[in-house]
Design an enzyme around this catalytic site. Structure first.
Site, short mmCIF file in Angstrom:
data_model
loop_
_atom_site.label_atom_id
_atom_site.label_comp_id
_atom_site.label_asym_id
_atom_site.label_seq_id
_atom_site.Cartn_x
_atom_site.Cartn_y
_atom_site.Cartn_z
N SER A 188 -4.35 -2.02 13.47
CA SER A 188 -3.89 -2.69 12.24
C SER A 188 -3.23 -1.73 11.26
O SER A 188 -3.00 -2.09 10.11
CB SER A 188 -5.07 -3.40 11.56
OG SER A 188 -6.09 -2.46 11.25
N THR B 193 -1.02 -0.18 6.09
CA THR B 193 -1.36 -1.24 7.04
C THR B 193 -0.14 -1.68 7.84
O THR B 193 1.00 -1.50 7.39
CB THR B 193 -1.94 -2.46 6.30
OG1 THR B 193 -2.41 -3.42 7.23
CG2 THR B 193 -0.90 -3.10 5.40
N VAL C 164 4.96 -10.02 3.79
CA VAL C 164 4.39 -8.85 3.14
C VAL C 164 3.05 -9.26 2.55
O VAL C 164 2.94 -10.30 1.90
CB VAL C 164 5.31 -8.30 2.03
CG1 VAL C 164 4.62 -7.19 1.25
CG2 VAL C 164 6.62 -7.79 2.63
N GLY C 165 2.02 -8.47 2.78
CA GLY C 165 0.70 -8.77 2.26
C GLY C 165 0.44 -8.09 0.93
O GLY C 165 1.35 -7.69 0.20
N ASP C 166 -0.82 -7.92 0.61
CA ASP C 166 -1.22 -7.35 -0.68
C ASP C 166 -1.15 -5.83 -0.72
O ASP C 166 -1.06 -5.23 -1.78
CB ASP C 166 -2.64 -7.78 -1.03
CG ASP C 166 -3.67 -7.22 -0.04
OD1 ASP C 166 -3.53 -7.49 1.16
OD2 ASP C 166 -4.60 -6.51 -0.47
N GLY D 83 -8.47 -7.40 3.91
CA GLY D 83 -8.63 -8.81 4.24
C GLY D 83 -7.32 -9.57 4.16
O GLY D 83 -6.24 -8.97 4.21
N LEU D 84 -7.42 -10.88 4.02
CA LEU D 84 -6.23 -11.72 4.00
C LEU D 84 -5.46 -11.50 2.70
O LEU D 84 -5.89 -11.89 1.62
CB LEU D 84 -6.62 -13.19 4.14
CG LEU D 84 -5.45 -14.16 4.31
CD1 LEU D 84 -4.67 -13.86 5.58
CD2 LEU D 84 -5.94 -15.60 4.32
N GLY D 85 -4.28 -10.88 2.82
CA GLY D 85 -3.53 -10.46 1.65
C GLY D 85 -3.12 -11.59 0.73
O GLY D 85 -3.07 -11.40 -0.50
#
Length: 337
Positions: free
Chosen positions: A89, A209, A220-222, A243-245
Protein backbone atom coordinates in the site's frame (compact mmCIF):
# COMPACT_ATOMS: atom_id res chain seq x y z
CA UNK A 1 -21.79 46.47 76.84
CA UNK A 2 -18.19 47.70 76.70
CA UNK A 3 -16.89 44.16 76.96
CA UNK A 4 -19.26 43.08 74.19
CA UNK A 5 -18.08 45.93 71.93
CA UNK A 6 -14.43 45.08 72.62
CA UNK A 7 -15.11 41.43 71.80
CA UNK A 8 -16.77 42.29 68.47
CA UNK A 9 -13.97 44.70 67.61
CA UNK A 10 -11.29 42.12 68.36
CA UNK A 11 -13.17 39.46 66.43
CA UNK A 12 -13.46 41.75 63.41
CA UNK A 13 -9.78 42.56 63.52
CA UNK A 14 -8.94 38.89 63.82
CA UNK A 15 -11.14 38.01 60.87
CA UNK A 16 -9.56 40.75 58.80
CA UNK A 17 -6.13 39.49 59.69
CA UNK A 18 -7.01 35.91 58.81
CA UNK A 19 -8.63 37.08 55.58
CA UNK A 20 -5.55 39.09 54.66
CA UNK A 21 -3.32 36.13 55.38
CA UNK A 22 -5.64 33.90 53.40
CA UNK A 23 -5.70 36.18 50.38
CA UNK A 24 -1.96 36.60 50.60
CA UNK A 25 -1.54 32.84 50.75
CA UNK A 26 -3.83 32.38 47.75
CA UNK A 27 -1.94 34.99 45.82
CA UNK A 28 1.32 33.22 46.53
CA UNK A 29 -0.26 29.90 45.64
CA UNK A 30 -1.61 31.33 42.40
CA UNK A 31 1.73 32.86 41.70
CA UNK A 32 3.34 29.53 42.48
CA UNK A 33 1.13 27.78 39.96
CA UNK A 34 1.98 30.31 37.31
CA UNK A 35 5.65 29.96 38.07
CA UNK A 36 5.65 26.14 38.07
CA UNK A 37 8.16 24.97 35.48
CA UNK A 38 6.53 23.60 32.31
CA UNK A 39 6.08 19.85 32.07
CA UNK A 40 9.25 18.13 30.94
CA UNK A 41 9.15 17.32 27.25
CA UNK A 42 9.76 13.70 26.33
CA UNK A 43 12.02 13.84 23.29
CA UNK A 44 12.80 12.60 20.79
CA UNK A 45 9.73 10.49 20.02
CA UNK A 46 8.76 8.92 16.70
CA UNK A 47 5.33 7.37 16.09
CA UNK A 48 3.97 5.88 12.86
CA UNK A 49 1.11 3.77 11.54
CA UNK A 50 1.07 0.01 11.00
CA UNK A 51 3.84 -2.53 11.43
CA UNK A 52 5.67 -1.30 8.33
CA UNK A 53 6.13 1.83 10.42
CA UNK A 54 8.61 0.03 12.66
CA UNK A 55 11.51 -0.06 10.15
CA UNK A 56 10.58 3.49 9.14
CA UNK A 57 10.79 4.55 12.79
CA UNK A 58 14.14 2.85 13.21
CA UNK A 59 15.65 4.63 10.22
CA UNK A 60 14.15 7.99 11.25
CA UNK A 61 15.50 7.47 14.77
CA UNK A 62 18.98 6.65 13.49
CA UNK A 63 19.02 9.82 11.42
CA UNK A 64 17.78 11.95 14.31
CA UNK A 65 20.43 10.57 16.64
CA UNK A 66 23.06 11.32 13.98
CA UNK A 67 22.00 14.96 14.11
CA UNK A 68 20.14 15.09 10.80
CA UNK A 69 17.36 17.67 10.32
CA UNK A 70 13.83 16.49 11.02
CA UNK A 71 12.63 16.48 7.42
CA UNK A 72 15.69 14.55 6.27
CA UNK A 73 15.10 12.00 9.03
CA UNK A 74 11.45 11.60 8.05
CA UNK A 75 12.37 11.23 4.40
CA UNK A 76 14.94 8.54 5.20
CA UNK A 77 12.42 6.63 7.30
CA UNK A 78 9.60 6.83 4.78
CA UNK A 79 11.82 5.64 1.95
CA UNK A 80 12.11 2.24 3.65
CA UNK A 81 8.48 1.14 3.08
CA UNK A 82 8.31 3.08 -0.20
CA UNK A 83 11.05 0.85 -1.60
CA UNK A 84 9.78 -2.41 -0.11
CA UNK A 85 7.80 -4.44 -2.69
CA UNK A 86 6.21 -6.44 0.12
CA UNK A 87 4.44 -3.34 1.47
CA UNK A 88 1.46 -3.40 -0.86
CA UNK A 89 0.00 0.00 0.00
CA UNK A 90 3.06 2.24 -0.26
CA UNK A 91 5.35 3.09 -3.16
CA UNK A 92 7.02 0.36 -5.21
CA UNK A 93 4.84 -2.75 -5.17
CA UNK A 94 1.75 -0.86 -4.09
CA UNK A 95 -1.59 -2.05 -5.39
CA UNK A 96 -2.60 -0.27 -8.61
CA UNK A 97 -5.83 1.49 -9.50
CA UNK A 98 -8.49 -0.29 -11.55
CA UNK A 99 -6.57 0.49 -14.74
CA UNK A 100 -3.43 -1.18 -13.45
CA UNK A 101 -1.57 2.09 -12.74
CA UNK A 102 0.30 2.62 -9.46
CA UNK A 103 -0.39 6.22 -8.39
CA UNK A 104 1.21 7.75 -5.34
CA UNK A 105 0.41 10.48 -2.81
CA UNK A 106 2.69 11.99 -0.14
CA UNK A 107 3.16 15.05 2.03
CA UNK A 108 5.58 16.40 4.61
CA UNK A 109 5.35 19.26 7.12
CA UNK A 110 7.80 20.97 9.46
CA UNK A 111 7.51 22.85 12.74
CA UNK A 112 7.21 26.21 10.96
CA UNK A 113 4.10 24.95 9.10
CA UNK A 114 6.03 24.72 5.85
CA UNK A 115 4.65 21.84 3.83
CA UNK A 116 5.05 20.07 0.53
CA UNK A 117 2.81 17.57 -1.17
CA UNK A 118 2.39 15.48 -4.31
CA UNK A 119 -0.72 13.67 -5.51
CA UNK A 120 -1.51 11.30 -8.36
CA UNK A 121 2.21 10.90 -9.02
CA UNK A 122 3.22 8.00 -11.28
CA UNK A 123 6.54 6.36 -12.06
CA UNK A 124 8.54 7.77 -9.12
CA UNK A 125 9.50 5.34 -6.35
CA UNK A 126 9.93 7.93 -3.58
CA UNK A 127 7.08 10.47 -3.54
CA UNK A 128 8.07 11.60 -0.02
CA UNK A 129 11.34 12.92 -1.49
CA UNK A 130 9.48 14.82 -4.20
CA UNK A 131 7.10 16.27 -1.58
CA UNK A 132 10.07 17.50 0.45
CA UNK A 133 11.46 19.28 -2.61
CA UNK A 134 8.07 20.87 -3.31
CA UNK A 135 8.38 22.35 0.19
CA UNK A 136 11.99 23.42 -0.25
CA UNK A 137 12.17 24.54 -3.87
CA UNK A 138 8.76 25.80 -4.97
CA UNK A 139 6.36 28.53 -3.81
CA UNK A 140 3.55 25.92 -3.71
CA UNK A 141 2.24 23.33 -1.29
CA UNK A 142 0.97 20.69 -3.72
CA UNK A 143 1.86 19.48 -7.21
CA UNK A 144 -0.28 16.84 -8.90
CA UNK A 145 -0.27 14.35 -11.75
CA UNK A 146 1.77 15.21 -14.83
CA UNK A 147 3.01 18.43 -13.23
CA UNK A 148 4.33 16.55 -10.20
CA UNK A 149 6.08 14.07 -12.48
CA UNK A 150 7.58 16.88 -14.57
CA UNK A 151 8.92 18.52 -11.41
CA UNK A 152 10.35 15.24 -10.13
CA UNK A 153 12.17 14.59 -13.40
CA UNK A 154 13.54 18.13 -13.38
CA UNK A 155 15.02 17.40 -9.95
CA UNK A 156 16.85 14.31 -11.16
CA UNK A 157 14.40 11.55 -10.24
CA UNK A 158 14.23 8.61 -12.62
CA UNK A 159 10.94 7.30 -13.96
CA UNK A 160 10.40 3.54 -13.47
CA UNK A 161 7.69 0.90 -13.50
CA UNK A 162 6.28 0.52 -9.98
CA UNK A 163 3.89 -2.34 -10.73
CA UNK A 164 5.57 -5.50 -9.44
CA UNK A 165 4.65 -8.96 -10.77
CA UNK A 166 2.86 -9.84 -7.51
CA UNK A 167 0.74 -6.69 -7.55
CA UNK A 168 -0.03 -7.17 -11.24
CA UNK A 169 -1.15 -10.73 -10.54
CA UNK A 170 -3.46 -9.55 -7.74
CA UNK A 171 -4.86 -6.80 -9.94
CA UNK A 172 -5.71 -9.26 -12.73
CA UNK A 173 -7.41 -11.51 -10.21
CA UNK A 174 -9.42 -8.53 -8.95
CA UNK A 175 -10.51 -7.75 -12.52
CA UNK A 176 -12.43 -11.05 -12.59
CA UNK A 177 -15.04 -9.58 -10.23
CA UNK A 178 -14.09 -5.88 -10.09
CA UNK A 179 -15.60 -5.32 -6.65
CA UNK A 180 -14.32 -2.21 -4.90
CA UNK A 181 -14.16 -2.87 -1.16
CA UNK A 182 -11.07 -1.21 0.34
CA UNK A 183 -11.07 -3.17 3.60
CA UNK A 184 -8.17 -1.82 5.61
CA UNK A 185 -6.85 -3.81 8.56
CA UNK A 186 -3.70 -5.33 9.95
CA UNK A 187 -3.43 -7.77 7.02
CA UNK A 188 -4.21 -5.19 4.32
CA UNK A 189 -2.22 -2.17 5.38
CA UNK A 190 -2.77 1.39 4.31
CA UNK A 191 -0.95 4.71 4.45
CA UNK A 192 2.18 5.08 6.49
CA UNK A 193 1.93 8.29 8.49
CA UNK A 194 4.82 9.31 10.73
CA UNK A 195 5.03 11.99 13.43
CA UNK A 196 8.02 13.05 15.49
CA UNK A 197 9.29 15.48 18.10
CA UNK A 198 13.01 16.11 17.84
CA UNK A 199 15.74 16.89 20.37
CA UNK A 200 14.84 20.59 20.19
CA UNK A 201 11.20 19.89 21.00
CA UNK A 202 10.00 20.66 17.47
CA UNK A 203 7.33 18.66 15.67
CA UNK A 204 7.30 17.35 12.11
CA UNK A 205 5.42 14.74 10.14
CA UNK A 206 4.89 12.99 6.84
CA UNK A 207 2.59 10.61 4.95
CA UNK A 208 3.12 8.39 1.93
CA UNK A 209 0.82 5.90 0.21
CA UNK A 210 -0.21 4.23 -3.01
CA UNK A 211 -3.79 4.82 -1.91
CA UNK A 212 -6.76 2.49 -1.97
CA UNK A 213 -6.33 -0.58 -4.13
CA UNK A 214 -8.46 -0.70 -7.29
CA UNK A 215 -9.50 2.96 -6.97
CA UNK A 216 -10.70 4.94 -9.98
CA UNK A 217 -7.87 6.35 -12.05
CA UNK A 218 -7.26 9.87 -10.80
CA UNK A 219 -8.59 9.33 -7.28
CA UNK A 220 -6.67 11.15 -4.53
CA UNK A 221 -7.13 10.30 -0.87
CA UNK A 222 -6.45 12.20 2.32
CA UNK A 223 -2.73 11.46 2.58
CA UNK A 224 -1.38 14.41 0.55
CA UNK A 225 -3.93 16.86 1.94
CA UNK A 226 -2.64 19.05 4.77
CA UNK A 227 -5.36 19.16 7.42
CA UNK A 228 -6.83 15.79 6.44
CA UNK A 229 -4.11 13.13 6.32
CA UNK A 230 -1.57 15.22 8.26
CA UNK A 231 -1.53 18.37 10.34
CA UNK A 232 0.59 19.92 13.06
CA UNK A 233 0.89 23.09 15.07
CA UNK A 234 4.25 23.34 16.79
CA UNK A 235 2.68 25.03 19.81
CA UNK A 236 0.22 22.18 20.32
CA UNK A 237 0.85 18.84 18.63
CA UNK A 238 0.67 16.75 15.48
CA UNK A 239 -1.79 14.22 14.11
CA UNK A 240 -2.03 11.92 11.11
CA UNK A 241 -4.58 9.54 9.68
CA UNK A 242 -4.87 6.15 8.08
CA UNK A 243 -7.84 4.37 6.57
CA UNK A 244 -10.48 5.36 4.05
CA UNK A 245 -9.35 8.78 2.86
CA UNK A 246 -12.79 9.99 1.79
CA UNK A 247 -14.05 9.81 5.38
CA UNK A 248 -11.00 11.64 6.71
CA UNK A 249 -11.30 14.38 4.07
CA UNK A 250 -14.98 14.92 4.86
CA UNK A 251 -14.12 15.69 8.48
CA UNK A 252 -10.71 17.42 8.15
CA UNK A 253 -9.63 14.67 10.52
CA UNK A 254 -6.03 15.44 11.48
CA UNK A 255 -6.61 19.17 11.84
CA UNK A 256 -9.53 18.45 14.17
CA UNK A 257 -7.40 16.14 16.32
CA UNK A 258 -4.84 18.93 16.75
CA UNK A 259 -7.56 21.44 17.61
CA UNK A 260 -8.90 19.14 20.33
CA UNK A 261 -5.39 18.88 21.78
CA UNK A 262 -5.28 22.68 21.72
CA UNK A 263 -8.39 22.62 23.90
CA UNK A 264 -6.64 20.40 26.43
CA UNK A 265 -7.48 16.88 25.25
CA UNK A 266 -4.78 14.22 25.48
CA UNK A 267 -3.58 12.70 22.19
CA UNK A 268 -5.64 9.56 22.87
CA UNK A 269 -8.76 11.53 23.80
CA UNK A 270 -8.46 13.69 20.69
CA UNK A 271 -8.02 10.69 18.38
CA UNK A 272 -10.97 8.93 19.99
CA UNK A 273 -13.32 11.91 19.74
CA UNK A 274 -12.65 12.53 16.05
CA UNK A 275 -12.93 8.84 15.22
CA UNK A 276 -16.31 8.75 16.92
CA UNK A 277 -17.33 11.90 15.08
CA UNK A 278 -16.48 10.15 11.80
CA UNK A 279 -18.56 7.16 12.88
CA UNK A 280 -21.56 9.33 13.73
CA UNK A 281 -21.38 11.08 10.37
CA UNK A 282 -20.97 7.84 8.41
CA UNK A 283 -23.04 5.25 10.30
CA UNK A 284 -25.75 5.42 7.63
CA UNK A 285 -23.34 6.04 4.75
CA UNK A 286 -22.79 3.65 1.85
CA UNK A 287 -19.11 3.35 2.83
CA UNK A 288 -19.89 2.09 6.35
CA UNK A 289 -19.70 -1.59 5.36
CA UNK A 290 -15.94 -1.38 4.90
CA UNK A 291 -15.10 1.86 6.70
CA UNK A 292 -11.93 1.91 8.77
CA UNK A 293 -10.11 5.02 9.98
CA UNK A 294 -7.42 5.47 12.56
CA UNK A 295 -5.44 8.38 13.97
CA UNK A 296 -2.12 8.80 15.70
CA UNK A 297 -1.25 11.94 17.63
CA UNK A 298 1.72 13.43 19.44
CA UNK A 299 1.53 16.49 21.64
CA UNK A 300 4.12 19.13 22.48
CA UNK A 301 5.16 17.25 25.62
CA UNK A 302 6.00 14.13 23.64
CA UNK A 303 2.90 12.26 24.80
CA UNK A 304 1.34 10.02 22.16
CA UNK A 305 -1.96 8.31 21.51
CA UNK A 306 -3.98 6.48 18.88
CA UNK A 307 -7.50 5.22 18.23
CA UNK A 308 -9.34 3.53 15.36
CA UNK A 309 -12.90 2.91 14.32
CA UNK A 310 -12.46 -0.85 13.95
CA UNK A 311 -10.11 -3.46 15.34
CA UNK A 312 -6.81 -4.32 13.70
CA UNK A 313 -4.97 -0.99 13.73
CA UNK A 314 -1.49 -1.01 15.22
CA UNK A 315 1.27 1.59 15.37
CA UNK A 316 5.00 1.87 15.99
CA UNK A 317 6.60 3.96 18.73
CA UNK A 318 10.24 4.85 19.33
CA UNK A 319 11.71 6.69 22.32
CA UNK A 320 14.74 6.57 24.62
CA UNK A 321 12.74 5.06 27.47
CA UNK A 322 11.44 1.90 25.78
CA UNK A 323 13.17 1.71 22.39
CA UNK A 324 11.30 0.57 19.28
CA UNK A 325 8.00 -1.27 19.72
CA UNK A 326 4.50 -1.91 18.39
CA UNK A 327 1.22 -1.19 20.14
CA UNK A 328 -2.35 -2.10 19.28
CA UNK A 329 -4.70 0.87 19.14
CA UNK A 330 -7.95 0.87 21.08
CA UNK A 331 -11.00 0.83 18.86
CA UNK A 332 -14.73 1.45 18.79
CA UNK A 333 -15.88 -1.84 17.30
CA UNK A 334 -14.78 -5.08 15.67
CA UNK A 335 -15.05 -5.86 11.99
CA UNK A 336 -17.83 -8.39 12.57
CA UNK A 337 -20.24 -5.67 13.80
Amino acid sequence: MSNRRNFIKKAALGTAAVTAVGFSGLAKESKGILETPPKKIKKPVVISTWNHGLPANQETWKELKAGQPALDAIEAGMKIPEADPNVRSVGYGGYPDREGKVTLDACIMDHNSNCGSVSFLQGIKHPISVAKLVLQKTPHVMLSGAGALQFALSQGFKEENLLTPDSEKDWKKWLEESKYKPVINIENHDTISLLMIDEDGNLAGGCTTSGAAWKMHGRVGDSPIIGAGLFLDNEVGAAAATGLGEAVIRTAGSAMVVELMRQGKSPYEACKEITERIYNKHKNHKDMEYLQVGFIALNKNGEHGAYSLRSGFNYAISDDENGHRMEDAKFKMSWDK
